[in-house]
Write a protein that holds these residues in place. Sequence first.
Motif, PDB file in Angstrom:
ATOM      1  N   ASP A  57      46.164  47.878  41.015  1.00 13.79           N
ATOM      2  CA  ASP A  57      45.482  46.619  41.398  1.00 13.79           C
ATOM      3  C   ASP A  57      45.230  45.799  43.082  1.00 13.79           C
ATOM      4  OD1 ASP A  57      48.339  46.130  42.426  1.00 13.79           O
ATOM      5  OD2 ASP A  57      48.733  44.305  41.160  1.00 13.79           O
TER       6      ASP A  57
ATOM      7  N   VAL B 168      40.945  49.208  43.994  1.00 13.58           N
ATOM      8  CA  VAL B 168      39.609  48.939  43.270  1.00 13.58           C
ATOM      9  C   VAL B 168      38.122  48.805  43.862  1.00 13.58           C
ATOM     10  CG1 VAL B 168      38.560  46.901  42.025  1.00 13.58           C
ATOM     11  CG2 VAL B 168      41.011  47.102  42.115  1.00 13.58           C
TER      12      VAL B 168
ATOM     13  N   LEU C  82      42.925  51.027  35.702  1.00  8.01           N
ATOM     14  CA  LEU C  82      41.825  49.223  35.919  1.00  8.01           C
ATOM     15  C   LEU C  82      41.997  48.428  35.018  1.00  8.01           C
ATOM     16  CD1 LEU C  82      39.119  50.167  38.662  1.00  8.01           C
ATOM     17  CD2 LEU C  82      42.379  49.538  39.114  1.00  8.01           C
TER      18      LEU C  82
END
Length: 222
Positions: A111, A116, A162
């Motif tokens: 995270d 990301v 993810l």
Amino acid sequence: EHWKLVESMVLAVSRSWRQPDHSIWEIRKAPRHHVYSKVMCWVAVDRAIDLSSVFLDRAPSSWHELRTTIAEDILANGWNESRGCFTSAYGSDDVDASALSIGLSGLLAPDDSRFVSAVATVETELRHGPTVHRYFEDDGLPGRDGGFHLMTCWLVDSLVLLGRLDDARALFDQLTALVGDTGLMSEEFDPESGRGLGNFPTAYSHAGLISSAVRLSEPSLR
């Protein structure tokens, strides 16, 4: 004897991790400080510490310090703020799918916004339909590469991390659709001609596919 091998590997990392190299792809250009190479040095030390904690509890404090030092170096020098991603090498603008290793290895949490962003960059700049290219930079070799099946698997694995399971399954299905009648996979795939390229068959395409299948079947394990 096994522990002596672990100690030797960490010693080798401690002596060489600051050296530039030709990357996982053996690029025919001047050596650079490639992000993937640094991450793998971190992995060697990190896993050695894990092994020690489980079996022998012999990891010296210097190993913990080395692991921290390598991680800090990667995060400080591998991240390109203007590109919003980890690049191929320190100080470069080149995007390389192997940078996904920074999250797949556990160096960054899934995270973490930087991981990301790294996934998003690979999707946007290196994915072409059912395949993911390693890079588009000049590697000093003639000809044009296709998408690299192992990198497609790494993107599938990253999407699982993810929590984007639908996207991961969709890409996995597109990848498996490229397997021919023999059930064997080539090294690369050319999305323009629809042909397999490179070595055939190649082990790491199959290893990547198996890894992705396992991750998709047990996403909670990650």
